[in-house]
Design a protein around this motif. Structure first.
Motif, PDB file in Angstrom:
ATOM      1  N   SER A   1       0.839  -1.185   0.000  1.00 15.03           N
ATOM      2  CA  SER A   1       0.000   0.000   0.000  1.00 15.03           C
ATOM      3  C   SER A   1       0.878   1.241   0.000  1.00 15.03           C
ATOM      4  CB  SER A   1      -0.930   0.008   1.233  1.00 15.03           C
ATOM      5  OG  SER A   1      -1.748   1.153   1.249  1.00 15.03           O
ATOM      6  N   ASP A   2       0.620   2.146  -0.937  1.00 15.09           N
ATOM      7  CA  ASP A   2       1.275   3.447  -0.979  1.00 15.09           C
ATOM      8  C   ASP A   2       2.794   3.334  -0.959  1.00 15.09           C
ATOM      9  OD1 ASP A   2       1.067   6.202  -1.196  1.00 15.09           O
ATOM     10  OD2 ASP A   2       1.192   6.525   0.966  1.00 15.09           O
ATOM     11  N   GLY A   3       3.329   2.391  -1.738  1.00 12.46           N
ATOM     12  CA  GLY A   3       4.772   2.271  -1.884  1.00 12.46           C
ATOM     13  C   GLY A   3       5.480   1.514  -0.791  1.00 12.46           C
ATOM     14  N   LEU A   4       4.725   0.998   0.193  1.00 10.41           N
ATOM     15  CA  LEU A   4       5.331   0.228   1.277  1.00 10.41           C
ATOM     16  C   LEU A   4       4.828  -1.205   1.261  1.00 10.41           C
ATOM     17  CD1 LEU A   4       5.269   2.635   4.372  1.00 10.41           C
ATOM     18  CD2 LEU A   4       7.204   2.097   2.879  1.00 10.41           C
ATOM     19  N   LEU A   5       5.760  -2.125   1.543  1.00 17.38           N
ATOM     20  CA  LEU A   5       5.427  -3.533   1.751  1.00 17.38           C
ATOM     21  C   LEU A   5       5.404  -3.807   3.245  1.00 17.38           C
ATOM     22  CD1 LEU A   5       7.700  -5.408  -0.818  1.00 17.38           C
ATOM     23  CD2 LEU A   5       5.204  -5.501  -0.780  1.00 17.38           C
ATOM     24  N   TYR A   6       4.368  -4.488   3.708  1.00 17.64           N
ATOM     25  CA  TYR A   6       4.270  -4.864   5.118  1.00 17.64           C
ATOM     26  C   TYR A   6       4.415  -6.378   5.218  1.00 17.64           C
ATOM     27  CZ  TYR A   6       2.542  -0.118   5.499  1.00 17.64           C
ATOM     28  OH  TYR A   6       2.430   1.251   5.429  1.00 17.64           O
TER      29      TYR A   6
ATOM     30  N   ALA B   1      -6.163   6.785   5.539  1.00 18.67           N
ATOM     31  CA  ALA B   1      -7.123   7.823   5.894  1.00 18.67           C
ATOM     32  C   ALA B   1      -7.903   8.297   4.678  1.00 18.67           C
ATOM     33  CB  ALA B   1      -6.394   9.002   6.550  1.00 18.67           C
ATOM     34  N   GLU B   2      -7.246   8.404   3.524  1.00 13.40           N
ATOM     35  CA  GLU B   2      -7.941   8.872   2.328  1.00 13.40           C
ATOM     36  C   GLU B   2      -8.991   7.868   1.874  1.00 13.40           C
ATOM     37  OE1 GLU B   2      -4.897   7.406  -1.208  1.00 13.40           O
ATOM     38  OE2 GLU B   2      -4.698   9.429  -0.387  1.00 13.40           O
ATOM     39  N   ASP B   3      -8.760   6.582   2.122  1.00 12.94           N
ATOM     40  CA  ASP B   3      -9.773   5.575   1.799  1.00 12.94           C
ATOM     41  C   ASP B   3     -10.983   5.714   2.715  1.00 12.94           C
ATOM     42  OD1 ASP B   3      -8.174   4.509  -0.190  1.00 12.94           O
ATOM     43  OD2 ASP B   3      -7.233   3.059   1.158  1.00 12.94           O
TER      44      ASP B   3
ATOM     45  N   VAL C   1      -6.212   9.079  16.779  1.00 12.40           N
ATOM     46  CA  VAL C   1      -5.708   8.197  15.733  1.00 12.40           C
ATOM     47  C   VAL C   1      -6.608   8.203  14.504  1.00 12.40           C
ATOM     48  CG1 VAL C   1      -4.650   6.722  17.448  1.00 12.40           C
ATOM     49  CG2 VAL C   1      -6.920   6.135  16.574  1.00 12.40           C
ATOM     50  N   SER C   2      -7.711   8.937  14.530  1.00 12.64           N
ATOM     51  CA  SER C   2      -8.704   8.823  13.470  1.00 12.64           C
ATOM     52  C   SER C   2      -8.209   9.334  12.119  1.00 12.64           C
ATOM     53  CB  SER C   2      -9.987   9.561  13.854  1.00 12.64           C
ATOM     54  OG  SER C   2      -9.720  10.933  14.073  1.00 12.64           O
ATOM     55  N   ASP C   3      -7.206  10.238  12.130  1.00 15.56           N
ATOM     56  CA  ASP C   3      -6.734  10.797  10.869  1.00 15.56           C
ATOM     57  C   ASP C   3      -5.427  10.167  10.401  1.00 15.56           C
ATOM     58  OD1 ASP C   3      -5.203  11.815  12.907  1.00 15.56           O
ATOM     59  OD2 ASP C   3      -5.161  13.864  12.134  1.00 15.56           O
ATOM     60  N   ARG C   4      -5.030   9.061  10.977  1.00 14.12           N
ATOM     61  CA  ARG C   4      -3.759   8.433  10.609  1.00 14.12           C
ATOM     62  C   ARG C   4      -3.971   7.224   9.701  1.00 14.12           C
ATOM     63  NH1 ARG C   4       0.134   8.263  15.948  1.00 14.12           N
ATOM     64  NH2 ARG C   4      -0.793   9.995  17.110  1.00 14.12           N
ATOM     65  N   ASP C   5      -2.975   6.987   8.838  1.00  7.47           N
ATOM     66  CA  ASP C   5      -2.929   5.734   8.094  1.00  7.47           C
ATOM     67  C   ASP C   5      -2.548   4.631   9.067  1.00  7.47           C
ATOM     68  OD1 ASP C   5      -3.450   7.161   5.785  1.00  7.47           O
ATOM     69  OD2 ASP C   5      -1.343   7.296   5.206  1.00  7.47           O
ATOM     70  N   ARG C   6      -3.228   3.481   8.950  1.00  7.20           N
ATOM     71  CA  ARG C   6      -3.008   2.427   9.945  1.00  7.20           C
ATOM     72  C   ARG C   6      -2.802   1.075   9.268  1.00  7.20           C
ATOM     73  NH1 ARG C   6      -7.558   5.459  12.681  1.00  7.20           N
ATOM     74  NH2 ARG C   6      -9.023   4.065  11.644  1.00  7.20           N
ATOM     75  N   VAL C   7      -2.046   0.223   9.934  1.00  5.45           N
ATOM     76  CA  VAL C   7      -1.907  -1.168   9.539  1.00  5.45           C
ATOM     77  C   VAL C   7      -2.251  -2.018  10.755  1.00  5.45           C
ATOM     78  CG1 VAL C   7       0.585  -1.118  10.001  1.00  5.45           C
ATOM     79  CG2 VAL C   7      -0.373  -2.937   8.580  1.00  5.45           C
ATOM     80  N   TYR C   8      -3.047  -3.050  10.545  1.00  5.59           N
ATOM     81  CA  TYR C   8      -3.507  -3.922  11.620  1.00  5.59           C
ATOM     82  C   TYR C   8      -2.904  -5.305  11.417  1.00  5.59           C
ATOM     83  CZ  TYR C   8      -7.068  -0.260  11.638  1.00  5.59           C
ATOM     84  OH  TYR C   8      -7.718   0.943  11.641  1.00  5.59           O
ATOM     85  N   VAL C   9      -2.554  -5.947  12.525  1.00  7.60           N
ATOM     86  CA  VAL C   9      -1.941  -7.260  12.434  1.00  7.60           C
ATOM     87  C   VAL C   9      -2.380  -8.099  13.630  1.00  7.60           C
ATOM     88  CG1 VAL C   9       0.169  -6.576  13.662  1.00  7.60           C
ATOM     89  CG2 VAL C   9       0.254  -8.424  11.976  1.00  7.60           C
ATOM     90  N   GLY C  10      -2.568  -9.396  13.392  1.00  9.44           N
ATOM     91  CA  GLY C  10      -2.874 -10.332  14.456  1.00  9.44           C
ATOM     92  C   GLY C  10      -1.658 -11.154  14.812  1.00  9.44           C
ATOM     93  N   THR C  11      -1.675 -11.762  16.004  1.00 13.02           N
ATOM     94  CA  THR C  11      -0.537 -12.558  16.442  1.00 13.02           C
ATOM     95  C   THR C  11      -0.979 -13.955  16.861  1.00 13.02           C
ATOM     96  OG1 THR C  11      -0.644 -12.012  18.805  1.00 13.02           O
ATOM     97  CG2 THR C  11       0.502 -10.451  17.364  1.00 13.02           C
ATOM     98  N   ALA C  12      -0.010 -14.836  16.966  1.00 13.21           N
ATOM     99  CA  ALA C  12      -0.274 -16.208  17.386  1.00 13.21           C
ATOM    100  C   ALA C  12      -0.689 -16.285  18.843  1.00 13.21           C
ATOM    101  CB  ALA C  12       0.970 -17.061  17.148  1.00 13.21           C
TER     102      ALA C  12
END
Length: 397
Positions: A124-129, A165-167, A196-207
Protein backbone atom coordinates in the motif's frame (compact mmCIF):
# COMPACT_ATOMS: atom_id res chain seq x y z
CA UNK A 1 -3.23 -3.38 -13.00
CA UNK A 2 -5.63 -6.02 -11.75
CA UNK A 3 -7.90 -5.37 -8.80
CA UNK A 4 -6.74 -8.67 -7.24
CA UNK A 5 -3.02 -8.07 -6.79
CA UNK A 6 -2.65 -9.45 -3.24
CA UNK A 7 -4.27 -11.75 -0.68
CA UNK A 8 -8.08 -11.27 -0.70
CA UNK A 9 -7.73 -8.71 -3.45
CA UNK A 10 -6.67 -5.50 -1.70
CA UNK A 11 -4.84 -4.12 1.36
CA UNK A 12 -8.09 -4.03 3.37
CA UNK A 13 -8.43 -7.81 2.82
CA UNK A 14 -12.01 -7.23 1.71
CA UNK A 15 -12.19 -10.32 -0.54
CA UNK A 16 -14.91 -8.61 -2.56
CA UNK A 17 -15.44 -7.74 -6.25
CA UNK A 18 -18.88 -6.16 -6.44
CA UNK A 19 -18.03 -4.62 -9.82
CA UNK A 20 -18.76 -7.85 -11.68
CA UNK A 21 -21.80 -10.03 -12.20
CA UNK A 22 -21.39 -13.12 -10.04
CA UNK A 23 -21.51 -16.57 -11.62
CA UNK A 24 -24.73 -18.58 -11.97
CA UNK A 25 -22.51 -21.54 -12.81
CA UNK A 26 -18.81 -22.13 -13.47
CA UNK A 27 -16.91 -24.20 -16.03
CA UNK A 28 -13.33 -25.37 -15.65
CA UNK A 29 -11.31 -24.17 -18.64
CA UNK A 30 -7.80 -25.23 -17.66
CA UNK A 31 -5.64 -26.74 -14.93
CA UNK A 32 -1.91 -26.27 -14.44
CA UNK A 33 0.25 -28.93 -12.81
CA UNK A 34 2.65 -27.48 -10.26
CA UNK A 35 5.33 -29.00 -8.03
CA UNK A 36 3.79 -28.95 -4.57
CA UNK A 37 0.48 -27.69 -3.19
CA UNK A 38 -0.15 -24.08 -4.22
CA UNK A 39 -1.09 -21.17 -2.00
CA UNK A 40 -3.40 -18.27 -2.79
CA UNK A 41 -2.92 -16.89 -6.33
CA UNK A 42 -2.89 -13.23 -7.40
CA UNK A 43 -3.50 -11.59 -10.77
CA UNK A 44 -1.90 -9.11 -13.13
CA UNK A 45 -3.36 -8.00 -16.47
CA UNK A 46 -2.69 -11.26 -18.29
CA UNK A 47 -0.79 -13.35 -15.73
CA UNK A 48 -1.56 -15.48 -12.68
CA UNK A 49 1.16 -15.69 -10.02
CA UNK A 50 1.18 -18.41 -7.39
CA UNK A 51 3.68 -19.88 -4.95
CA UNK A 52 3.89 -23.43 -3.58
CA UNK A 53 4.81 -25.27 -0.42
CA UNK A 54 7.74 -26.73 -2.35
CA UNK A 55 9.30 -23.26 -2.68
CA UNK A 56 8.54 -22.40 -6.31
CA UNK A 57 6.80 -19.33 -7.72
CA UNK A 58 4.98 -19.66 -11.04
CA UNK A 59 3.83 -17.12 -13.60
CA UNK A 60 1.05 -18.55 -15.80
CA UNK A 61 -0.92 -17.13 -18.71
CA UNK A 62 -4.41 -16.26 -17.49
CA UNK A 63 -6.11 -17.41 -20.70
CA UNK A 64 -4.43 -20.81 -21.08
CA UNK A 65 -2.50 -21.69 -17.90
CA UNK A 66 0.69 -22.01 -19.96
CA UNK A 67 3.80 -21.48 -17.87
CA UNK A 68 5.69 -18.24 -18.53
CA UNK A 69 8.45 -18.79 -15.96
CA UNK A 70 9.27 -20.49 -12.66
CA UNK A 71 11.54 -19.31 -9.85
CA UNK A 72 12.87 -21.68 -7.19
CA UNK A 73 13.58 -20.53 -3.62
CA UNK A 74 15.14 -22.09 -0.55
CA UNK A 75 11.92 -21.91 1.49
CA UNK A 76 8.15 -22.22 1.19
CA UNK A 77 6.31 -19.52 -0.77
CA UNK A 78 2.75 -20.78 -0.37
CA UNK A 79 1.53 -17.46 1.02
CA UNK A 80 0.04 -15.14 -1.59
CA UNK A 81 2.59 -13.02 -3.45
CA UNK A 82 1.94 -9.35 -4.25
CA UNK A 83 2.17 -7.84 -7.72
CA UNK A 84 2.62 -4.07 -8.04
CA UNK A 85 3.33 -1.66 -10.85
CA UNK A 86 7.06 -2.29 -10.68
CA UNK A 87 7.52 -5.74 -9.21
CA UNK A 88 6.33 -9.07 -7.91
CA UNK A 89 7.04 -9.58 -4.22
CA UNK A 90 7.44 -12.91 -2.43
CA UNK A 91 7.46 -13.75 1.26
CA UNK A 92 9.84 -16.72 1.54
CA UNK A 93 9.66 -19.02 4.54
CA UNK A 94 13.39 -18.67 5.22
CA UNK A 95 12.81 -15.08 6.36
CA UNK A 96 13.52 -13.16 3.15
CA UNK A 97 11.39 -10.90 1.00
CA UNK A 98 12.22 -10.96 -2.71
CA UNK A 99 11.29 -8.60 -5.51
CA UNK A 100 11.12 -10.10 -9.01
CA UNK A 101 10.54 -8.73 -12.50
CA UNK A 102 6.96 -9.87 -13.24
CA UNK A 103 7.77 -10.40 -16.92
CA UNK A 104 10.85 -12.59 -16.50
CA UNK A 105 11.13 -13.69 -12.85
CA UNK A 106 14.56 -12.05 -12.62
CA UNK A 107 15.38 -10.99 -9.05
CA UNK A 108 15.62 -7.26 -8.38
CA UNK A 109 16.34 -7.22 -4.67
CA UNK A 110 16.25 -9.38 -1.55
CA UNK A 111 15.87 -8.32 2.09
CA UNK A 112 16.41 -10.58 5.07
CA UNK A 113 14.10 -10.09 8.06
CA UNK A 114 14.46 -11.08 11.71
CA UNK A 115 12.19 -14.14 11.59
CA UNK A 116 10.56 -16.76 9.39
CA UNK A 117 7.82 -15.53 7.03
CA UNK A 118 4.53 -17.42 7.04
CA UNK A 119 2.11 -14.58 6.29
CA UNK A 120 1.12 -12.89 3.01
CA UNK A 121 2.61 -9.49 2.32
CA UNK A 122 0.57 -6.30 2.06
CA UNK A 123 1.33 -3.53 -0.43
CA UNK A 124 0.00 0.00 0.00
CA UNK A 125 1.27 3.45 -0.98
CA UNK A 126 4.77 2.27 -1.88
CA UNK A 127 5.33 0.23 1.28
CA UNK A 128 5.43 -3.53 1.75
CA UNK A 129 4.27 -4.86 5.12
CA UNK A 130 5.75 -8.22 6.10
CA UNK A 131 4.57 -10.17 9.14
CA UNK A 132 7.16 -12.60 10.49
CA UNK A 133 8.11 -14.58 13.56
CA UNK A 134 9.60 -11.52 15.29
CA UNK A 135 7.00 -8.90 14.40
CA UNK A 136 5.89 -6.66 11.53
CA UNK A 137 8.29 -4.84 9.20
CA UNK A 138 7.66 -2.15 6.59
CA UNK A 139 9.92 -2.07 3.52
CA UNK A 140 10.23 0.33 0.61
CA UNK A 141 8.71 -1.56 -2.31
CA UNK A 142 11.11 -0.04 -4.83
CA UNK A 143 14.34 -0.95 -3.03
CA UNK A 144 13.53 -3.36 -0.17
CA UNK A 145 15.05 -0.92 2.33
CA UNK A 146 13.59 -1.45 5.83
CA UNK A 147 11.59 1.55 7.07
CA UNK A 148 10.56 0.28 10.50
CA UNK A 149 9.97 -2.90 12.50
CA UNK A 150 7.53 -3.39 15.35
CA UNK A 151 8.53 -6.35 17.50
CA UNK A 152 5.85 -8.68 18.85
CA UNK A 153 6.11 -11.26 21.62
CA UNK A 154 4.86 -14.03 19.31
CA UNK A 155 4.75 -14.52 15.57
CA UNK A 156 2.46 -12.52 13.34
CA UNK A 157 -0.51 -14.67 12.29
CA UNK A 158 -2.12 -14.04 8.92
CA UNK A 159 -1.87 -11.14 6.53
CA UNK A 160 -1.56 -7.51 7.70
CA UNK A 161 -4.44 -5.22 6.70
CA UNK A 162 -3.89 -1.58 5.75
CA UNK A 163 -6.39 1.24 6.26
CA UNK A 164 -5.48 4.61 4.69
CA UNK A 165 -7.12 7.82 5.89
CA UNK A 166 -7.94 8.87 2.33
CA UNK A 167 -9.77 5.57 1.80
CA UNK A 168 -11.84 6.16 4.92
CA UNK A 169 -12.76 9.65 3.75
CA UNK A 170 -13.75 8.40 0.31
CA UNK A 171 -15.95 5.66 1.76
CA UNK A 172 -17.27 7.69 4.68
CA UNK A 173 -15.70 5.33 7.23
CA UNK A 174 -14.72 6.23 10.75
CA UNK A 175 -17.81 8.22 11.69
CA UNK A 176 -18.69 8.20 15.37
CA UNK A 177 -21.03 5.30 16.18
CA UNK A 178 -24.49 5.94 17.59
CA UNK A 179 -23.96 4.39 21.00
CA UNK A 180 -27.65 4.76 21.86
CA UNK A 181 -28.33 2.07 19.26
CA UNK A 182 -25.09 0.06 19.31
CA UNK A 183 -23.99 -1.64 22.51
CA UNK A 184 -20.21 -1.34 22.39
CA UNK A 185 -18.48 -3.96 24.52
CA UNK A 186 -15.51 -2.39 26.26
CA UNK A 187 -12.32 -4.45 26.51
CA UNK A 188 -10.84 -3.58 29.88
CA UNK A 189 -7.34 -4.62 28.91
CA UNK A 190 -7.26 -2.94 25.50
CA UNK A 191 -4.55 -0.28 25.30
CA UNK A 192 -5.67 2.73 23.28
CA UNK A 193 -4.19 5.99 22.07
CA UNK A 194 -5.98 9.28 21.45
CA UNK A 195 -6.17 11.10 18.12
CA UNK A 196 -5.71 8.20 15.73
CA UNK A 197 -8.70 8.82 13.47
CA UNK A 198 -6.73 10.80 10.87
CA UNK A 199 -3.76 8.43 10.61
CA UNK A 200 -2.93 5.73 8.09
CA UNK A 201 -3.01 2.43 9.94
CA UNK A 202 -1.91 -1.17 9.54
CA UNK A 203 -3.51 -3.92 11.62
CA UNK A 204 -1.94 -7.26 12.43
CA UNK A 205 -2.87 -10.33 14.46
CA UNK A 206 -0.54 -12.56 16.44
CA UNK A 207 -0.27 -16.21 17.39
CA UNK A 208 -0.76 -15.24 21.04
CA UNK A 209 -4.21 -13.82 20.35
CA UNK A 210 -3.65 -10.09 20.02
CA UNK A 211 -4.69 -7.51 17.42
CA UNK A 212 -2.37 -4.53 17.10
CA UNK A 213 -2.99 -1.25 15.28
CA UNK A 214 0.15 0.59 14.12
CA UNK A 215 0.73 3.89 12.35
CA UNK A 216 1.43 2.79 8.78
CA UNK A 217 4.34 5.14 8.12
CA UNK A 218 6.24 4.87 11.41
CA UNK A 219 5.21 1.63 13.15
CA UNK A 220 4.05 3.54 16.24
CA UNK A 221 1.56 1.48 18.25
CA UNK A 222 -1.88 3.06 18.35
CA UNK A 223 -3.80 0.36 20.20
CA UNK A 224 -3.85 -3.33 20.91
CA UNK A 225 -6.64 -5.63 22.03
CA UNK A 226 -6.92 -9.33 22.89
CA UNK A 227 -8.67 -12.15 21.11
CA UNK A 228 -9.34 -15.62 22.49
CA UNK A 229 -6.74 -17.44 20.40
CA UNK A 230 -4.36 -17.26 17.45
CA UNK A 231 -5.69 -15.04 14.67
CA UNK A 232 -6.61 -16.86 11.42
CA UNK A 233 -5.59 -15.36 8.04
CA UNK A 234 -5.33 -11.86 9.54
CA UNK A 235 -7.73 -8.93 10.09
CA UNK A 236 -10.32 -7.60 7.63
CA UNK A 237 -11.08 -3.87 7.50
CA UNK A 238 -14.61 -2.79 6.52
CA UNK A 239 -16.85 0.17 7.29
CA UNK A 240 -14.72 1.57 10.10
CA UNK A 241 -14.25 -1.75 11.87
CA UNK A 242 -11.57 -4.42 12.10
CA UNK A 243 -12.92 -7.99 11.99
CA UNK A 244 -10.84 -10.88 13.33
CA UNK A 245 -11.53 -14.61 13.68
CA UNK A 246 -9.40 -16.89 15.84
CA UNK A 247 -8.59 -20.57 16.27
CA UNK A 248 -10.57 -20.78 19.51
CA UNK A 249 -13.82 -19.96 17.73
CA UNK A 250 -14.32 -16.27 18.48
CA UNK A 251 -15.17 -13.62 15.89
CA UNK A 252 -14.60 -10.06 17.09
CA UNK A 253 -15.36 -6.73 15.41
CA UNK A 254 -13.24 -3.87 16.77
CA UNK A 255 -13.78 -0.17 16.29
CA UNK A 256 -10.92 0.79 13.98
CA UNK A 257 -10.11 4.04 15.79
CA UNK A 258 -10.06 2.80 19.37
CA UNK A 259 -9.82 -0.98 19.54
CA UNK A 260 -13.11 -1.19 21.43
CA UNK A 261 -15.03 -4.34 20.56
CA UNK A 262 -18.20 -3.80 18.59
CA UNK A 263 -19.45 -7.35 19.02
CA UNK A 264 -18.24 -10.91 19.60
CA UNK A 265 -19.63 -14.14 18.17
CA UNK A 266 -18.52 -17.52 19.52
CA UNK A 267 -18.79 -21.10 18.26
CA UNK A 268 -17.84 -24.49 19.71
CA UNK A 269 -15.11 -25.15 17.12
CA UNK A 270 -12.27 -23.10 15.69
CA UNK A 271 -12.53 -20.62 12.85
CA UNK A 272 -10.36 -21.45 9.85
CA UNK A 273 -10.64 -18.32 7.70
CA UNK A 274 -10.61 -14.57 7.96
CA UNK A 275 -13.97 -12.78 7.86
CA UNK A 276 -15.40 -11.34 4.66
CA UNK A 277 -17.84 -8.49 5.21
CA UNK A 278 -20.64 -6.96 3.12
CA UNK A 279 -21.62 -3.83 5.08
CA UNK A 280 -24.45 -2.99 2.66
CA UNK A 281 -26.01 -6.38 3.31
CA UNK A 282 -25.30 -6.22 7.05
CA UNK A 283 -23.53 -9.58 6.71
CA UNK A 284 -20.27 -11.13 7.88
CA UNK A 285 -19.05 -14.50 6.54
CA UNK A 286 -16.36 -16.69 8.09
CA UNK A 287 -15.42 -20.35 7.66
CA UNK A 288 -14.83 -22.86 10.44
CA UNK A 289 -13.56 -26.35 11.24
CA UNK A 290 -17.14 -27.47 11.91
CA UNK A 291 -17.85 -27.42 8.18
CA UNK A 292 -20.00 -24.29 8.20
CA UNK A 293 -19.81 -20.94 6.52
CA UNK A 294 -20.97 -18.89 9.51
CA UNK A 295 -23.13 -15.86 8.75
CA UNK A 296 -23.75 -13.05 11.24
CA UNK A 297 -25.04 -9.51 11.03
CA UNK A 298 -22.55 -6.66 11.36
CA UNK A 299 -24.45 -4.81 14.09
CA UNK A 300 -24.67 -7.25 16.99
CA UNK A 301 -22.86 -10.35 15.68
CA UNK A 302 -26.08 -12.36 15.77
CA UNK A 303 -26.83 -15.27 13.49
CA UNK A 304 -28.37 -13.87 10.33
CA UNK A 305 -29.96 -16.93 8.70
CA UNK A 306 -33.38 -17.97 9.98
CA UNK A 307 -34.73 -21.51 10.31
CA UNK A 308 -38.20 -22.82 11.07
CA UNK A 309 -37.75 -22.57 14.83
CA UNK A 310 -34.25 -21.25 15.49
CA UNK A 311 -31.66 -19.19 13.67
CA UNK A 312 -29.08 -21.18 11.70
CA UNK A 313 -25.37 -20.72 12.25
CA UNK A 314 -24.73 -20.59 8.54
CA UNK A 315 -24.39 -22.65 5.38
CA UNK A 316 -23.45 -26.31 5.82
CA UNK A 317 -20.58 -27.49 3.62
CA UNK A 318 -19.10 -30.95 3.00
CA UNK A 319 -16.07 -30.48 5.25
CA UNK A 320 -13.92 -28.03 7.19
CA UNK A 321 -13.37 -24.73 5.42
CA UNK A 322 -9.93 -24.36 3.87
CA UNK A 323 -10.03 -20.86 2.35
CA UNK A 324 -11.29 -17.41 3.18
CA UNK A 325 -14.60 -16.48 1.48
CA UNK A 326 -14.51 -14.18 -1.56
CA UNK A 327 -17.45 -12.45 -3.24
CA UNK A 328 -17.98 -11.90 -6.98
CA UNK A 329 -20.99 -9.67 -7.53
CA UNK A 330 -23.78 -11.36 -5.56
CA UNK A 331 -22.08 -14.77 -5.27
CA UNK A 332 -19.80 -15.84 -2.45
CA UNK A 333 -17.18 -18.48 -3.36
CA UNK A 334 -15.65 -20.76 -0.73
CA UNK A 335 -13.80 -24.09 -0.71
CA UNK A 336 -13.44 -26.90 1.82
CA UNK A 337 -11.10 -29.74 2.76
CA UNK A 338 -12.98 -32.29 0.62
CA UNK A 339 -12.27 -30.37 -2.60
CA UNK A 340 -15.75 -28.88 -2.85
CA UNK A 341 -16.01 -25.34 -4.20
CA UNK A 342 -19.32 -23.56 -3.65
CA UNK A 343 -21.15 -20.55 -5.01
CA UNK A 344 -23.54 -19.06 -2.43
CA UNK A 345 -26.17 -16.44 -3.31
CA UNK A 346 -25.59 -13.36 -1.11
CA UNK A 347 -27.83 -10.95 -3.04
CA UNK A 348 -30.01 -8.40 -1.29
CA UNK A 349 -29.62 -8.59 2.47
CA UNK A 350 -28.03 -12.07 2.32
CA UNK A 351 -30.83 -13.51 4.45
CA UNK A 352 -31.20 -16.77 2.51
CA UNK A 353 -27.67 -17.66 1.28
CA UNK A 354 -28.96 -20.39 -1.02
CA UNK A 355 -26.44 -22.60 -2.80
CA UNK A 356 -26.18 -21.50 -6.45
CA UNK A 357 -23.65 -24.05 -7.68
CA UNK A 358 -21.10 -26.64 -6.60
CA UNK A 359 -17.93 -28.00 -8.21
CA UNK A 360 -15.99 -31.04 -7.02
CA UNK A 361 -12.26 -30.44 -7.54
CA UNK A 362 -11.56 -33.86 -5.94
CA UNK A 363 -8.71 -32.71 -3.67
CA UNK A 364 -8.77 -30.26 -0.76
CA UNK A 365 -8.90 -26.60 -1.64
CA UNK A 366 -5.54 -24.97 -0.99
CA UNK A 367 -5.51 -21.23 -0.41
CA UNK A 368 -8.04 -18.51 -1.11
CA UNK A 369 -9.35 -18.00 -4.67
CA UNK A 370 -8.40 -14.99 -6.79
CA UNK A 371 -11.23 -13.29 -8.70
CA UNK A 372 -11.14 -11.77 -12.17
CA UNK A 373 -14.14 -10.18 -13.91
CA UNK A 374 -15.34 -13.50 -15.30
CA UNK A 375 -13.13 -16.17 -13.72
CA UNK A 376 -11.69 -17.47 -10.49
CA UNK A 377 -8.39 -19.21 -9.84
CA UNK A 378 -7.92 -21.68 -7.00
CA UNK A 379 -5.39 -24.34 -6.01
CA UNK A 380 -5.84 -27.88 -4.71
CA UNK A 381 -3.71 -30.17 -2.54
CA UNK A 382 -2.67 -32.33 -5.48
CA UNK A 383 -0.48 -29.52 -6.82
CA UNK A 384 -2.87 -28.06 -9.36
CA UNK A 385 -4.12 -24.59 -10.09
CA UNK A 386 -7.62 -24.46 -11.58
CA UNK A 387 -9.19 -21.74 -13.70
CA UNK A 388 -13.01 -21.67 -13.67
CA UNK A 389 -14.90 -19.22 -15.87
CA UNK A 390 -18.54 -18.14 -16.07
CA UNK A 391 -21.12 -16.31 -18.02
CA UNK A 392 -23.91 -14.72 -16.05
CA UNK A 393 -27.11 -12.86 -16.77
CA UNK A 394 -27.14 -11.29 -13.32
CA UNK A 395 -27.25 -7.53 -13.36
CA UNK A 396 -24.12 -5.89 -12.03
CA UNK A 397 -24.74 -4.16 -8.65
Amino acid sequence: MSDWNQFKGDPHRSGVRRDTAGPNRVTEVWTADLVGPPGSPVLDRDTVFVGTRRGDCYALERETGRRRWTVETAGEVETAPVVGRDGLYLAVGDGTVRALDPRTGEQRWETELAGALESPLALSDGLLYAGHAAGLSALEAETGTPVWTHETETAVAGAPAVDRAEDRERRGWGADPDETEIDLLSLDDAEMDEGVSDRDRVYVGTAAGTVIALEAGTGEKLWNAPTSGAVVDGPTVADGRVYVADEDGTLVAFHADTGQSWFTYEIQDGFTSSPTVLPGADATFVGAADGYLHVTDTTFGRRKLRGWLFSKKGVALDGPVRSSPVVAGDVLCIGDATGSLYGVDVSGDAEDCDLDWFVDLERGIAGTPALAADALFVGTDDGRLHCLEWESDRSTP
